[in-house]
Design a protein around this motif. Sequence first.
Motif, PDB file in Angstrom:
ATOM      1  N   LYS A 156     -39.104  -8.001 -92.769  1.00 58.63           N
ATOM      2  CA  LYS A 156     -38.821  -7.956 -91.334  1.00 58.63           C
ATOM      3  C   LYS A 156     -37.651  -8.878 -90.963  1.00 58.63           C
ATOM      4  O   LYS A 156     -37.655 -10.065 -91.286  1.00 58.63           O
ATOM      5  N   ILE A 157     -36.676  -8.294 -90.280  1.00 56.53           N
ATOM      6  CA  ILE A 157     -35.507  -9.031 -89.785  1.00 56.53           C
ATOM      7  C   ILE A 157     -35.516  -8.953 -88.263  1.00 56.53           C
ATOM      8  O   ILE A 157     -35.587  -7.862 -87.692  1.00 56.53           O
ATOM      9  N   LEU A 189     -36.694 -12.956 -91.832  1.00 57.13           N
ATOM     10  CA  LEU A 189     -35.315 -13.421 -91.683  1.00 57.13           C
ATOM     11  C   LEU A 189     -34.955 -13.351 -90.207  1.00 57.13           C
ATOM     12  O   LEU A 189     -35.303 -12.380 -89.527  1.00 57.13           O
ATOM     13  N   LEU A 190     -34.266 -14.372 -89.708  1.00 54.86           N
ATOM     14  CA  LEU A 190     -33.895 -14.416 -88.298  1.00 54.86           C
ATOM     15  C   LEU A 190     -32.378 -14.481 -88.167  1.00 54.86           C
ATOM     16  O   LEU A 190     -31.724 -15.282 -88.836  1.00 54.86           O
ATOM     17  N   ILE A 191     -31.840 -13.638 -87.294  1.00 53.61           N
ATOM     18  CA  ILE A 191     -30.394 -13.522 -87.102  1.00 53.61           C
ATOM     19  C   ILE A 191     -30.046 -13.757 -85.629  1.00 53.61           C
ATOM     20  O   ILE A 191     -30.633 -13.133 -84.742  1.00 53.61           O
ATOM     21  N   PHE A 192     -29.071 -14.636 -85.384  1.00 48.23           N
ATOM     22  CA  PHE A 192     -28.510 -14.788 -84.039  1.00 48.23           C
ATOM     23  C   PHE A 192     -27.050 -14.375 -84.095  1.00 48.23           C
ATOM     24  O   PHE A 192     -26.268 -14.918 -84.877  1.00 48.23           O
ATOM     25  N   GLU A 229     -39.174 -19.751 -86.412  1.00 47.03           N
ATOM     26  CA  GLU A 229     -39.623 -19.759 -87.802  1.00 47.03           C
ATOM     27  C   GLU A 229     -39.242 -18.464 -88.517  1.00 47.03           C
ATOM     28  O   GLU A 229     -39.419 -17.376 -87.983  1.00 47.03           O
ATOM     29  N   ALA A 230     -38.725 -18.614 -89.742  1.00 46.31           N
ATOM     30  CA  ALA A 230     -38.416 -17.468 -90.606  1.00 46.31           C
ATOM     31  C   ALA A 230     -38.338 -17.999 -92.037  1.00 46.31           C
ATOM     32  O   ALA A 230     -37.428 -18.767 -92.361  1.00 46.31           O
ATOM     33  N   PRO A 231     -39.265 -17.632 -92.902  1.00 45.15           N
ATOM     34  CA  PRO A 231     -39.350 -18.249 -94.229  1.00 45.15           C
ATOM     35  C   PRO A 231     -38.148 -18.019 -95.129  1.00 45.15           C
ATOM     36  O   PRO A 231     -37.881 -18.825 -96.025  1.00 45.15           O
ATOM     37  N   PHE A 232     -37.397 -16.930 -94.907  1.00 46.52           N
ATOM     38  CA  PHE A 232     -36.240 -16.652 -95.760  1.00 46.52           C
ATOM     39  C   PHE A 232     -34.920 -17.049 -95.096  1.00 46.52           C
ATOM     40  O   PHE A 232     -33.845 -16.691 -95.585  1.00 46.52           O
ATOM     41  N   ALA A 243     -30.674 -27.179 -85.848  1.00 46.47           N
ATOM     42  CA  ALA A 243     -31.854 -26.330 -85.656  1.00 46.47           C
ATOM     43  C   ALA A 243     -32.193 -25.530 -86.905  1.00 46.47           C
ATOM     44  O   ALA A 243     -32.983 -24.591 -86.853  1.00 46.47           O
ATOM     45  N   ASP A 244     -31.568 -25.881 -88.039  1.00 43.93           N
ATOM     46  CA  ASP A 244     -31.843 -25.259 -89.348  1.00 43.93           C
ATOM     47  C   ASP A 244     -31.313 -23.834 -89.467  1.00 43.93           C
ATOM     48  O   ASP A 244     -31.803 -23.060 -90.289  1.00 43.93           O
TER      49      ASP A 244
END
Length: 287
Positions: free
Chosen positions: A59-60, A91-94, A119-122, A148-149
């Motif tokens: 999931k993205i 996975l998180l995308i901005f 939060e996004a583990p990858f 913010a990582d």
Amino acid sequence: MKKMTRRTFLKRGIGILGAALATACGGYGYARYIEPRMIEITRHTITSRLIPRGFDNFKIVQFSDTHLSDVFTTEDLNKTAEKINQLKPDLLIFTGDLIDKPHLYNDHQHALAVLQRLEAPFGKFCVYGNHDHGGYGTNTYKALMEAADFQVIRNGYRQVQLTDGSRIELASLDDLMLGKPDYEGTLSRLSSDTFSILLVHEPDAALKIGRYPVNLQLSGHTHGGQVQLPFFGPLITPPYGKTYTDGMYTLHDTVVYVNRGLGTTRLPYRFLARPEITLFTLKASQK
């Protein structure tokens, strides 16, 4: 036919004018205060023979164009973060434009605290938008997102790899308006036999990537026009957002997705262009 008196004519005219004004006021209230808060979660499945089995159901989540300001505040960002975390992205995308006017914005610490809770583990990845470079904000944006990582990728390349060795590729281009995008130097690193995702703020970058092996492009920038009309579409779209304005497009082997973003700029209105968080689920295809 009964003859209409002058008084009746005036009463009806005043009634019609009153109804028109009420409709206009109601429309203004909706576009100013209601729709900008109506965040829509859009869900899409991306299927490709290049997606490894290990990434099946990966999931993205993409969010974009928060334009933090007095209109879209850190409290609005906090509500957005809660919705994102509920989706449990891998996975998180901005895709850019964090702050509307970086040289005037002072609530960095509250914004940082919210972004850190995502939060996004990858991994959490982001790219520059034109507002991130504008107002002398280039270094401020980088420092804030890294704190913010988030990995700030500017004309860069990354791999997301699982423990079984399977992987997908991420590439990013710098902002097209105020940055220095390097198409050849960045996209030539992509492999034709590996599923790849391009992150770039402006969607019309897709007009120049045809000879590169990009499978999915994620962009923002347009806000879906912010104001759309039925049967017409967006009234105004920004530079590099004229061809691809809202939603999903398929160009040969590339899927282009244009996220409508969350905040507003110039005018604080949205009409038929609801703010958006997008969830993409990858599916491995055996064909």
